[in-house]
Design an enzyme around this catalytic site. Structure first.
Site, PDB file in Angstrom:
ATOM      1  N   GLU A  43     -52.677  85.558   7.565  1.00 52.61           N
ATOM      2  CA  GLU A  43     -53.183  84.588   7.386  1.00 52.61           C
ATOM      3  C   GLU A  43     -54.381  84.809   6.034  1.00 52.61           C
ATOM      4  O   GLU A  43     -55.067  85.280   6.694  1.00 52.61           O
ATOM      5  CB  GLU A  43     -52.682  83.308   7.905  1.00 52.61           C
ATOM      6  CG  GLU A  43     -52.882  81.550   7.385  1.00 52.61           C
ATOM      7  CD  GLU A  43     -52.804  80.701   7.815  1.00 52.61           C
ATOM      8  OE1 GLU A  43     -52.700  79.249   6.889  1.00 52.61           O
ATOM      9  OE2 GLU A  43     -53.596  81.140   9.049  1.00 52.61           O
ATOM     10  N   LYS A  77     -46.944  77.872   2.355  1.00 49.30           N
ATOM     11  CA  LYS A  77     -47.380  77.240   4.540  1.00 49.30           C
ATOM     12  C   LYS A  77     -46.874  75.924   3.513  1.00 49.30           C
ATOM     13  O   LYS A  77     -46.980  74.967   3.202  1.00 49.30           O
ATOM     14  CB  LYS A  77     -48.460  77.436   4.533  1.00 49.30           C
ATOM     15  CG  LYS A  77     -48.055  77.158   5.425  1.00 49.30           C
ATOM     16  CD  LYS A  77     -49.815  77.473   6.474  1.00 49.30           C
ATOM     17  CE  LYS A  77     -50.211  77.171   7.856  1.00 49.30           C
ATOM     18  NZ  LYS A  77     -52.071  77.375   8.627  1.00 49.30           N
ATOM     19  N   CYS A 107     -48.733  80.868  10.489  1.00 46.90           N
ATOM     20  CA  CYS A 107     -49.197  80.300  11.319  1.00 46.90           C
ATOM     21  C   CYS A 107     -48.347  79.338  11.729  1.00 46.90           C
ATOM     22  O   CYS A 107     -47.811  79.400  12.349  1.00 46.90           O
ATOM     23  CB  CYS A 107     -50.524  80.421  11.013  1.00 46.90           C
ATOM     24  SG  CYS A 107     -51.869  79.561  11.867  1.00 46.90           S
TER      25      CYS A 107
END
Length: 261
Positions: free
Chosen positions: A41, A109, A143
Site C-alpha cells: 500500500e 480503497k 489493506c
C-alpha cells in the site's frame, strides 16, 4: 500462474528511491518467470508520509504510472502497486494493476483505516474491479478492505480466483494474527488465493508487521515473509489443484441470500 509478493523496507525515503526499489524487485521477479508482482500500500511514496502524500498524488495517466508501465513492459511482469491517485482535486488511497502491454486497472480503497487515512483521503466509491489475466480472474483490495469478510466475498461471488492486496499492516496488537490467521481464513472461506504484500521496518510515523504472505484456497500459506526486511516471496497459483477442497467446502455455491427462500 506464478505470483510474487514484494515486501518493501518502510525506511526508504523519496519517490525516486521507492520506484527504483520497485523496478529492482520487478526485474528479480521477472528473472524467475513471475507473471504478477504485488507491492505494498502506498508503495511509491511510503505510508507514513502524512500530508505530503496528497501533494504527491497524481492522476491515473500521470508520470508515476507511466514509469511503472515502462518497468512492467521491460520486465515482462504485471505489477500491482499501491499509490496515491487524484481525481477532480480529490486524493484517494489507490492501487494500480499494470500489465506489460500497457493495460491499467485502478482501485481506490473503500475501507479507510483510522483518523490518519480519513484525514488524507476520500473513500473510493467504485466497487473493486475484476479482471482476467493469463487465464485467471483477479480482484483488487487494499489493506483494511480484506479484513471485512463482505469485501472478499463480493469479489469471490463475482468470479475472482485470486485477490491481490497491497497493505500497510502496522505492528500492533493483532497484527500478527491478521497476517497469519485472518488472511488464510479469507482465502479458505471464499476458496480463493490471497496475495498480501506489506511493508517491514518503520518510517517516521509507524512500524509495520511485515509477514507478507500468499494464501491458498485450502487456508494454507504457500509462502510467508519474515517480520523484518525486504523480501520477495513466490508461489505458483493452480486453481485446479484445489477442486477437492472446493467440493468439501462449497461455501459460494451453497450460499443462500435469503434463508426463507
Amino acid at each position: 500462474m506464478k505470483l510474487a509478493a514484494c515486501q518493501m523496507p518502510a525506511e526508504l525515503k523519496g519517490v525516486e528511491a521507492r520506484l527504483a526499489a520497485i523496478a529492482d524487485a520487478a526485474r528479480q521477479a521477472g528473472s524467475k518467470g513471475t507473471d504478477i508482482a504485488v507491492f505494498p500500500e502506498l508503495a511509491t511514496t511510503g505510508y507514513g508520509l502524512g500530508d505530503d502524500i496528497r501533494a504527491l498524488a497524481e492522476p491515473a495517466d500521470g508520470p508515476t504510472i507511466a514509469r511503472l508501465k515502462a518497468v512492467s513492459s521491460e520486465c515482462g511482469v504485471a505489477l500491482v502497486v499501491g499509490l496515491p491517485l487524484i481525481e477532480d482535486g480529490i486524493a484517494y488511497n489507490a492501487c494500480a494493476f499494470i500489465a506489460p502491454d500497457g493495460a491499467v486497472s485502478t482501485y481506490s480503497k473503500i475501507q479507510l483505516y483510522g483518523d490518519y487515512e480519513k484525514a488524507l483521503f476520500r473513500p473510493g466509491c467504485a466497487m473493486p474491479p475484476i479482471f482476467d489475466y493469463r487465464g485467471m480472474r483477479f480482484g483488487l483490495l487494499i489493506c483494511f478492505d480484506v479484513e471485512f469478510p463482505e469485501r472478499v466475498r463480493d469479489l469471490a461471488l463475482r468470479g475472482a480466483e485470486a485477490i491481490l492486496v497491497p497493505t500497510a499492516l502496522p505492528r500492533i496488537d493483532g497484527g500478527r494474527f491478521i497476517a497469519t490467521s485472518v488472511i488464510p481464513v479469507r482465502a479458505f472461506e471464499n476458496q480463493v488465493f490471497v496475495v498480501y504484500a506489506n511493508h517491514a521496518g518503520r518510517d517516521a510515523r509507524f512500524s509495520y508487521q511485515g509477514l507478507s504472505c500468499i494464501a491458498a484456497p485450502d487456508g494454507s500459506l504457500l509462502a510467508q515473509a519474515s517480520e523484518a526486511g525486504a523480501k520477495i516471496i513466490r508461489a505458483e497459483l493452480d486453481a485446479g489443484a484445489y477442486k477437492a477442497c472446493r467440493e468439501q467446502n462449497p461455501y459460494l455455491s451453497e450460499l443462500r441470500a435469503n434463508p426463507d427462500g
